[in-house]
Design a protein around this motif. Structure first.
Motif, PDB file in Angstrom:
ATOM      1  N   SER A   1      38.989 -16.946   6.776  1.00 26.05           N
ATOM      2  CA  SER A   1      39.331 -15.533   6.635  1.00 26.05           C
ATOM      3  C   SER A   1      39.538 -15.167   5.169  1.00 26.05           C
ATOM      4  CB  SER A   1      40.597 -15.212   7.438  1.00 26.05           C
ATOM      5  OG  SER A   1      40.391 -15.441   8.825  1.00 26.05           O
ATOM      6  N   LEU A   2      40.162 -16.054   4.410  1.00 24.38           N
ATOM      7  CA  LEU A   2      40.426 -15.782   2.996  1.00 24.38           C
ATOM      8  C   LEU A   2      39.140 -15.754   2.183  1.00 24.38           C
ATOM      9  CD1 LEU A   2      43.594 -18.030   2.462  1.00 24.38           C
ATOM     10  CD2 LEU A   2      43.516 -15.569   2.948  1.00 24.38           C
ATOM     11  N   THR A   3      38.306 -16.754   2.356  1.00 24.85           N
ATOM     12  CA  THR A   3      37.079 -16.823   1.550  1.00 24.85           C
ATOM     13  C   THR A   3      36.089 -15.734   1.942  1.00 24.85           C
ATOM     14  OG1 THR A   3      36.166 -18.494   3.064  1.00 24.85           O
ATOM     15  CG2 THR A   3      37.334 -19.290   1.108  1.00 24.85           C
ATOM     16  N   ARG A   4      36.010 -15.426   3.227  1.00 21.81           N
ATOM     17  CA  ARG A   4      35.086 -14.366   3.656  1.00 21.81           C
ATOM     18  C   ARG A   4      35.532 -12.989   3.201  1.00 21.81           C
ATOM     19  NH1 ARG A   4      34.207 -16.679   9.826  1.00 21.81           N
ATOM     20  NH2 ARG A   4      32.729 -18.357   9.291  1.00 21.81           N
ATOM     21  N   ALA A   5      36.813 -12.848   2.895  1.00 21.59           N
ATOM     22  CA  ALA A   5      37.326 -11.570   2.389  1.00 21.59           C
ATOM     23  C   ALA A   5      37.195 -11.457   0.877  1.00 21.59           C
ATOM     24  CB  ALA A   5      38.794 -11.409   2.790  1.00 21.59           C
ATOM     25  N   GLY A   6      36.564 -12.456   0.253  1.00 22.07           N
ATOM     26  CA  GLY A   6      36.328 -12.400  -1.179  1.00 22.07           C
ATOM     27  C   GLY A   6      37.388 -13.058  -2.032  1.00 22.07           C
ATOM     28  N   LEU A   7      38.353 -13.711  -1.415  1.00 25.49           N
ATOM     29  CA  LEU A   7      39.363 -14.432  -2.186  1.00 25.49           C
ATOM     30  C   LEU A   7      38.814 -15.773  -2.642  1.00 25.49           C
ATOM     31  CD1 LEU A   7      41.037 -12.186  -0.831  1.00 25.49           C
ATOM     32  CD2 LEU A   7      42.888 -13.848  -0.552  1.00 25.49           C
ATOM     33  N   PRO A   8      39.392 -16.353  -3.681  1.00 27.44           N
ATOM     34  CA  PRO A   8      38.898 -17.653  -4.157  1.00 27.44           C
ATOM     35  C   PRO A   8      39.024 -18.729  -3.083  1.00 27.44           C
ATOM     36  CG  PRO A   8      40.422 -16.662  -5.741  1.00 27.44           C
ATOM     37  CD  PRO A   8      40.525 -15.849  -4.488  1.00 27.44           C
ATOM     38  N   GLU A   9      38.203 -19.748  -3.209  1.00 29.27           N
ATOM     39  CA  GLU A   9      38.293 -20.867  -2.268  1.00 29.27           C
ATOM     40  C   GLU A   9      39.518 -21.704  -2.604  1.00 29.27           C
ATOM     41  OE1 GLU A   9      36.044 -23.981   0.367  1.00 29.27           O
ATOM     42  OE2 GLU A   9      35.030 -22.296  -0.569  1.00 29.27           O
ATOM     43  N   PRO A  10      40.412 -21.907  -1.647  1.00 27.28           N
ATOM     44  CA  PRO A  10      41.624 -22.684  -1.934  1.00 27.28           C
ATOM     45  C   PRO A  10      41.366 -24.194  -1.883  1.00 27.28           C
ATOM     46  CG  PRO A  10      41.650 -21.969   0.342  1.00 27.28           C
ATOM     47  CD  PRO A  10      40.395 -21.382  -0.264  1.00 27.28           C
ATOM     48  N   GLU A  11      42.218 -24.925  -2.581  1.00 24.23           N
ATOM     49  CA  GLU A  11      42.244 -26.378  -2.440  1.00 24.23           C
ATOM     50  C   GLU A  11      42.851 -26.704  -1.077  1.00 24.23           C
ATOM     51  OE1 GLU A  11      41.060 -28.534  -4.603  1.00 24.23           O
ATOM     52  OE2 GLU A  11      40.647 -27.133  -6.246  1.00 24.23           O
ATOM     53  N   ILE A  12      42.439 -27.829  -0.493  1.00 24.91           N
ATOM     54  CA  ILE A  12      42.940 -28.235   0.822  1.00 24.91           C
ATOM     55  C   ILE A  12      43.775 -29.502   0.670  1.00 24.91           C
ATOM     56  CG2 ILE A  12      42.285 -28.977   3.144  1.00 24.91           C
ATOM     57  CD1 ILE A  12      39.704 -27.380   2.789  1.00 24.91           C
ATOM     58  N   ASN A  13      44.950 -29.502   1.292  1.00 22.64           N
ATOM     59  CA  ASN A  13      45.856 -30.658   1.229  1.00 22.64           C
ATOM     60  C   ASN A  13      46.113 -31.075  -0.223  1.00 22.64           C
ATOM     61  OD1 ASN A  13      45.828 -30.589   4.010  1.00 22.64           O
ATOM     62  ND2 ASN A  13      44.404 -32.285   4.244  1.00 22.64           N
ATOM     63  N   TRP A  14      46.519 -30.112  -1.012  1.00 21.12           N
ATOM     64  CA  TRP A  14      46.741 -30.329  -2.447  1.00 21.12           C
ATOM     65  C   TRP A  14      48.170 -30.819  -2.672  1.00 21.12           C
ATOM     66  CZ3 TRP A  14      49.487 -28.326  -6.692  1.00 21.12           C
ATOM     67  CH2 TRP A  14      48.921 -28.569  -7.953  1.00 21.12           C
ATOM     68  N   THR A  15      48.320 -31.879  -3.456  1.00 20.82           N
ATOM     69  CA  THR A  15      49.633 -32.473  -3.698  1.00 20.82           C
ATOM     70  C   THR A  15      50.346 -31.770  -4.842  1.00 20.82           C
ATOM     71  OG1 THR A  15      48.885 -34.639  -2.911  1.00 20.82           O
ATOM     72  CG2 THR A  15      50.888 -34.590  -4.235  1.00 20.82           C
ATOM     73  N   LEU A  16      51.481 -31.179  -4.536  1.00 19.77           N
ATOM     74  CA  LEU A  16      52.312 -30.524  -5.540  1.00 19.77           C
ATOM     75  C   LEU A  16      53.292 -31.543  -6.106  1.00 19.77           C
ATOM     76  CD1 LEU A  16      53.413 -27.989  -6.985  1.00 19.77           C
ATOM     77  CD2 LEU A  16      54.846 -27.584  -4.966  1.00 19.77           C
ATOM     78  N   ARG A  17      53.343 -31.649  -7.437  1.00 26.52           N
ATOM     79  CA  ARG A  17      54.216 -32.617  -8.111  1.00 26.52           C
ATOM     80  C   ARG A  17      55.189 -31.888  -9.035  1.00 26.52           C
ATOM     81  NH1 ARG A  17      51.779 -37.726  -7.568  1.00 26.52           N
ATOM     82  NH2 ARG A  17      49.646 -37.599  -6.758  1.00 26.52           N
ATOM     83  N   ASP A  18      56.337 -32.524  -9.260  1.00 28.80           N
ATOM     84  CA  ASP A  18      57.310 -31.935 -10.184  1.00 28.80           C
ATOM     85  C   ASP A  18      56.951 -32.303 -11.619  1.00 28.80           C
ATOM     86  OD1 ASP A  18      58.127 -34.565 -10.578  1.00 28.80           O
ATOM     87  OD2 ASP A  18      59.951 -34.359  -9.373  1.00 28.80           O
ATOM     88  N   SER A  19      57.799 -31.931 -12.574  1.00 30.82           N
ATOM     89  CA  SER A  19      57.500 -32.170 -13.994  1.00 30.82           C
ATOM     90  C   SER A  19      57.386 -33.644 -14.330  1.00 30.82           C
ATOM     91  CB  SER A  19      58.571 -31.517 -14.860  1.00 30.82           C
ATOM     92  OG  SER A  19      59.866 -32.033 -14.541  1.00 30.82           O
ATOM     93  N   ALA A  20      57.973 -34.500 -13.511  1.00 27.07           N
ATOM     94  CA  ALA A  20      57.895 -35.945 -13.739  1.00 27.07           C
ATOM     95  C   ALA A  20      56.695 -36.573 -13.034  1.00 27.07           C
ATOM     96  CB  ALA A  20      59.183 -36.625 -13.280  1.00 27.07           C
ATOM     97  N   GLY A  21      55.910 -35.755 -12.339  1.00 31.50           N
ATOM     98  CA  GLY A  21      54.738 -36.273 -11.639  1.00 31.50           C
ATOM     99  C   GLY A  21      55.029 -36.813 -10.256  1.00 31.50           C
ATOM    100  N   ILE A  22      56.235 -36.579  -9.771  1.00 33.18           N
ATOM    101  CA  ILE A  22      56.625 -37.072  -8.448  1.00 33.18           C
ATOM    102  C   ILE A  22      56.160 -36.079  -7.383  1.00 33.18           C
ATOM    103  CG2 ILE A  22      58.566 -37.676  -6.960  1.00 33.18           C
ATOM    104  CD1 ILE A  22      60.111 -38.430  -9.496  1.00 33.18           C
ATOM    105  N   PRO A  23      55.475 -36.558  -6.347  1.00 36.06           N
ATOM    106  CA  PRO A  23      55.022 -35.642  -5.283  1.00 36.06           C
ATOM    107  C   PRO A  23      56.197 -34.946  -4.607  1.00 36.06           C
ATOM    108  CG  PRO A  23      53.906 -37.764  -5.127  1.00 36.06           C
ATOM    109  CD  PRO A  23      55.012 -37.934  -6.127  1.00 36.06           C
ATOM    110  N   VAL A  24      56.076 -33.639  -4.457  1.00 35.51           N
ATOM    111  CA  VAL A  24      57.117 -32.831  -3.819  1.00 35.51           C
ATOM    112  C   VAL A  24      56.674 -32.378  -2.436  1.00 35.51           C
ATOM    113  CG1 VAL A  24      58.365 -30.639  -3.942  1.00 35.51           C
ATOM    114  CG2 VAL A  24      58.093 -32.050  -5.995  1.00 35.51           C
ATOM    115  N   ALA A  25      55.425 -31.969  -2.320  1.00 38.17           N
ATOM    116  CA  ALA A  25      54.918 -31.464  -1.041  1.00 38.17           C
ATOM    117  C   ALA A  25      53.398 -31.512  -1.048  1.00 38.17           C
ATOM    118  CB  ALA A  25      55.389 -30.039  -0.787  1.00 38.17           C
ATOM    119  N   GLU A  26      52.825 -31.676   0.113  1.00 39.19           N
ATOM    120  CA  GLU A  26      51.386 -31.542   0.275  1.00 39.19           C
ATOM    121  C   GLU A  26      51.125 -30.159   0.865  1.00 39.19           C
ATOM    122  OE1 GLU A  26      48.271 -34.717   1.502  1.00 39.19           O
ATOM    123  OE2 GLU A  26      48.756 -33.614   3.339  1.00 39.19           O
TER     124      GLU A  26
END
Length: 252
Positions: free
Chosen positions: A152-177
């Protein structure tokens, strides 16, 4: 579907097996949503006879190298062949969701190149619907709802999102997927299924996770079921607004 297959299993001949959408259901792939009613499909290879029983759709398939699997004690068509077989009747987005499921995980049930190879070997259906499905399929989504949101997002003209992207804090420690993520704009759309509403423990864990995501400067956009009904216009608007707020411009 599993109950129906197990009930019918004692009537299977040694050369018969579950195929089409029945096979996909037995390996856990998402099926088309209500009001679609999946049927019980049983196949055999020529010259053997397919079943001709009320309530069962029988198929006599072209002879090929055996690829029948055993799933929970039941003989099941291989995932790539079963996916192609559903191309006869399934809608485009249902085929995409199933392809996403099959090609995801550390050990995919059928990688996208395997699905494409099956289509090239045995042919496509309905003006190339399987190739169109593979063109929009991506490995990673954990549910048909996540696939639906992404499409729905991409067909509406929004950018293609990353899938299952790992969010890390300033120290590089994974916070959330993050199920879906726009790292450039720090926007994380996420479909929130009904199970989270009913499971208090899961809901509490999710709430803590949302706080961690926001603490790192991300806009966490929760998409609920009613945002996707009767269409995804509300979900798209919520994500578009978040992206624009973060500096994205349509057409840039």
């Amino acid at each position: 579907m599993r109950e129906r297959a197990e009930e019918y299993a004692p009537r299977l001949k040694p050369w018969q097996f579950f195929s089409h959408e029945t096979a996909l259901a037995l390996i856990g792939a998402p099926l088309p949503s209500w009001p679609y009613a999946p049927r019980l499909h049983v196949s055999t290879h020529r010259p053997r006879r397919e079943p001709r029983i009320e309530g069962v759709i029988g198929h006599r398939l072209q002879v090929r190298q055996t690829a029948v699997l055993e799933v929970g004690g039941l003989p099941v068509e291989s995932p790539d062949r079963a996916w192609r077989q559903t191309g006869v009747s399934w809608a485009l987005d249902d085929l995409i969701a199933a392809a996403d499921f099959l090609s995801s995980g550390l050990l995919p049930l059928a990688a996208q190149d395997e699905l494409l190879a099956e289509v090239e070997a045995m042919g496509d259906f309905r003006r190339g619907i399987l190739r169109r499905a593979l063109a929009e399929s991506r490995a990673g989504p954990r549910s048909a709802r996540e696939t639906s949101l992404r499409l729905s997002l991409t067909r509406a003209g929004l950018p293609e999102p990353e899938i299952n992207w790992t969010l890390r804090d300033s120290a590089g420690i994974p916070v959330a997927e993050l199920d879906l993520a726009y790292p450039k704009w720090k926007v994380a759309p996420e479909y929130d299924g009904r199970v989270h509403e009913l499971d208090r423990t899961q809901f509490a864990r999710d709430a803590d996770r949302w706080d961690l995501i926001r603490a790192l400067g991300w806009d966490h956009v929760r998409i609920l079921n009613h945002h996707m009904r009767p269409n995804a216009a509300v979900a798209v608007r919520k994500v578009r607004d978040a992206l624009i707020q973060a500096g994205w411009r349509p057409g840039a």
